[in-house]
Design a protein around this motif. Structure first.
Motif, short mmCIF file in Angstrom:
data_model
loop_
_atom_site.label_atom_id
_atom_site.label_comp_id
_atom_site.label_asym_id
_atom_site.label_seq_id
_atom_site.Cartn_x
_atom_site.Cartn_y
_atom_site.Cartn_z
N GLU A 1 0.71 -1.24 0.01
CA GLU A 1 0.02 0.04 0.17
C GLU A 1 0.99 1.20 0.07
O GLU A 1 0.34 2.26 -0.54
CB GLU A 1 -1.08 0.00 1.27
CG GLU A 1 -2.02 -1.10 1.30
CD GLU A 1 -2.75 -1.22 2.49
OE1 GLU A 1 -3.98 -1.78 2.17
OE2 GLU A 1 -2.27 -0.95 3.50
N ARG B 1 3.95 -3.88 -7.67
CA ARG B 1 3.50 -5.05 -8.10
C ARG B 1 4.15 -6.41 -7.67
O ARG B 1 3.69 -7.29 -7.23
CB ARG B 1 3.83 -5.21 -9.71
CG ARG B 1 3.26 -4.21 -10.62
CD ARG B 1 3.43 -4.24 -11.87
NE ARG B 1 2.79 -3.26 -12.65
CZ ARG B 1 3.33 -2.04 -13.18
NH1 ARG B 1 4.56 -2.03 -12.99
NH2 ARG B 1 2.63 -1.06 -13.67
N TYR C 1 -8.03 5.26 -9.95
CA TYR C 1 -8.25 4.59 -8.36
C TYR C 1 -9.54 4.71 -7.88
O TYR C 1 -9.77 3.71 -7.17
CB TYR C 1 -6.91 5.46 -7.43
CG TYR C 1 -7.51 6.71 -7.16
CD1 TYR C 1 -7.99 6.64 -5.72
CD2 TYR C 1 -7.30 7.85 -7.78
CE1 TYR C 1 -8.68 7.87 -5.14
CE2 TYR C 1 -7.67 9.06 -7.30
CZ TYR C 1 -8.24 8.96 -5.87
OH TYR C 1 -8.85 10.32 -5.19
N PHE D 1 2.52 -6.71 -4.29
CA PHE D 1 0.97 -7.22 -4.30
C PHE D 1 1.04 -8.66 -4.82
O PHE D 1 0.00 -9.47 -4.58
CB PHE D 1 0.19 -6.32 -5.31
CG PHE D 1 -0.21 -5.17 -4.47
CD1 PHE D 1 -1.44 -5.41 -3.50
CD2 PHE D 1 0.30 -3.78 -4.76
CE1 PHE D 1 -1.85 -4.24 -2.92
CE2 PHE D 1 -0.39 -2.83 -3.89
CZ PHE D 1 -1.23 -2.83 -3.20
N PRO E 1 0.01 -11.90 -6.62
CA PRO E 1 -0.73 -12.24 -7.35
C PRO E 1 -1.96 -11.08 -7.75
O PRO E 1 -2.67 -11.30 -8.75
CB PRO E 1 -1.58 -13.45 -6.60
CG PRO E 1 -1.25 -13.41 -5.21
CD PRO E 1 0.27 -12.58 -5.14
N ASP E 2 -2.03 -10.13 -7.05
CA ASP E 2 -2.92 -8.86 -6.95
C ASP E 2 -2.15 -7.83 -7.84
O ASP E 2 -2.31 -6.69 -7.74
CB ASP E 2 -3.63 -8.50 -5.63
CG ASP E 2 -4.26 -9.81 -5.02
OD1 ASP E 2 -5.04 -10.44 -5.98
OD2 ASP E 2 -4.38 -9.74 -3.93
N ARG E 3 -1.15 -8.17 -8.44
CA ARG E 3 -0.25 -7.00 -8.96
C ARG E 3 -0.98 -6.17 -10.18
O ARG E 3 -0.53 -5.09 -10.12
CB ARG E 3 0.95 -7.78 -9.54
CG ARG E 3 0.60 -8.58 -10.79
CD ARG E 3 1.91 -9.51 -11.48
NE ARG E 3 2.94 -8.54 -12.00
CZ ARG E 3 4.19 -8.32 -11.28
NH1 ARG E 3 4.55 -9.07 -10.39
NH2 ARG E 3 5.05 -7.60 -12.21
N ASN E 4 -1.95 -6.70 -10.53
CA ASN E 4 -2.65 -5.95 -11.50
C ASN E 4 -3.53 -4.56 -10.94
O ASN E 4 -3.72 -3.64 -11.70
CB ASN E 4 -3.82 -6.69 -12.39
CG ASN E 4 -3.03 -7.35 -13.27
OD1 ASN E 4 -1.98 -7.38 -13.92
ND2 ASN E 4 -3.91 -8.77 -13.56
N VAL E 5 -3.45 -4.42 -9.62
CA VAL E 5 -4.01 -3.51 -8.72
C VAL E 5 -3.38 -2.17 -9.08
O VAL E 5 -3.79 -1.16 -9.31
CB VAL E 5 -4.28 -3.98 -7.39
CG1 VAL E 5 -2.97 -3.88 -6.79
CG2 VAL E 5 -5.48 -2.85 -6.66
N PRO F 1 -9.73 -2.25 -7.62
CA PRO F 1 -10.26 -3.38 -6.65
C PRO F 1 -9.35 -3.09 -5.37
O PRO F 1 -8.77 -3.98 -5.07
CB PRO F 1 -10.18 -4.55 -7.39
CG PRO F 1 -9.03 -4.18 -8.35
CD PRO F 1 -9.16 -2.81 -8.93
N ILE F 2 -9.72 -1.82 -4.58
CA ILE F 2 -8.99 -1.74 -3.42
C ILE F 2 -9.75 -1.39 -2.42
O ILE F 2 -11.04 -1.02 -2.65
CB ILE F 2 -7.69 -0.60 -3.53
CG1 ILE F 2 -8.38 0.58 -4.12
CG2 ILE F 2 -6.58 -1.12 -4.65
CD1 ILE F 2 -7.39 1.87 -4.17
N SER F 3 -9.35 -1.26 -1.23
CA SER F 3 -10.30 -0.69 0.05
C SER F 3 -10.79 0.61 -0.15
O SER F 3 -10.07 1.37 -0.66
CB SER F 3 -9.89 -0.90 1.29
OG SER F 3 -8.79 0.02 1.50
#
Length: 183
Positions: A45, A71, A88, A74, A76-80, A92-94
């Motif tokens: 983050e 990346r 943003y 993160f 496996p969630d590197r695409n975030v 798909p973030i909080s």
């Protein structure tokens, strides 16, 4: 071409830390504390906040290097990271992280525009004083780093693939002051 004589082939802030180790060392130590030290925000983050601010400042070197580190962190969630860089608010973030990115963006533009409402919204989504503090400090610090790197026109490769090994190294080993000569 850099505005001052820097080590050939060494990009971004690494070349500046090698040029002036007595200033480079505290800058690297600050990055280590902010991005790898103890914080309620994850390392991923915090790298994402650094990436977002650098992108807003159009600093290619810092955007690419910190995006690569984010990346890697993160996993496996590197695409975030790419979602955040494109939009943003829909990433798909909080909601808390979206609110913190809003605050970071306000710091990047004009820190005086961070409003009570921005902070209240972040708090409603679970942000603590420390989350808010760390976000503002990361954003402010990266504005300085971005201007330092771009103000001296350091080497900034445009091929994103060049940054992947750098991002992996940053994710695994953190921020170590570079040696005074290129490796």
């Amino acid at each position: 071409m850099p505005h001052i004589q820097l080590a050939d082939g060494v990009p971004g802030i690494r070349s500046l830390a090698m040029y002036r180790p007595e200033t480079g060392k505290p800058l690297y130590e600050l990055a280590q504390v902010l991005l790898r030290g103890e914080s309620p925000l994850s390392q991923a983050e915090r790298e994402l906040i650094a990436t977002y601010v650098s992108a807003q400042n159009n600093c290619n070197f810092c955007t690419q290097s910190h995006a690569a580190a984010a990346r890697a962190l993160f996993g496996p969630d590197r695409n975030v990271v790419d979602f955040v860089l494109s939009e943003y608010e829909t990433a798909p973030i909080s909601e808390k992280l979206k609110d913190l990115l809003t605050i970071a963006g306000r710091v990047q533009m004009d820190a005086r525009t961070v409003s009570d409402e921005d902070v209240a919204r972040a708090r409603e989504h679970g942000a603590s004083d420390r989350d808010i503090h760390d976000t503002v400090l990361i954003a402010a610090t990266f504005c300085m780093f971005n201007r330092y790197v771009d103000g001296l026109s350091t080497l900034s490769p445009t091929d994103p693939a060049i940054y992947e090994p750098m991002g992996e190294r940053l994710a695994q080993h953190g921020y170590a002051v570079p040696a005074n000569s290129p490796a």
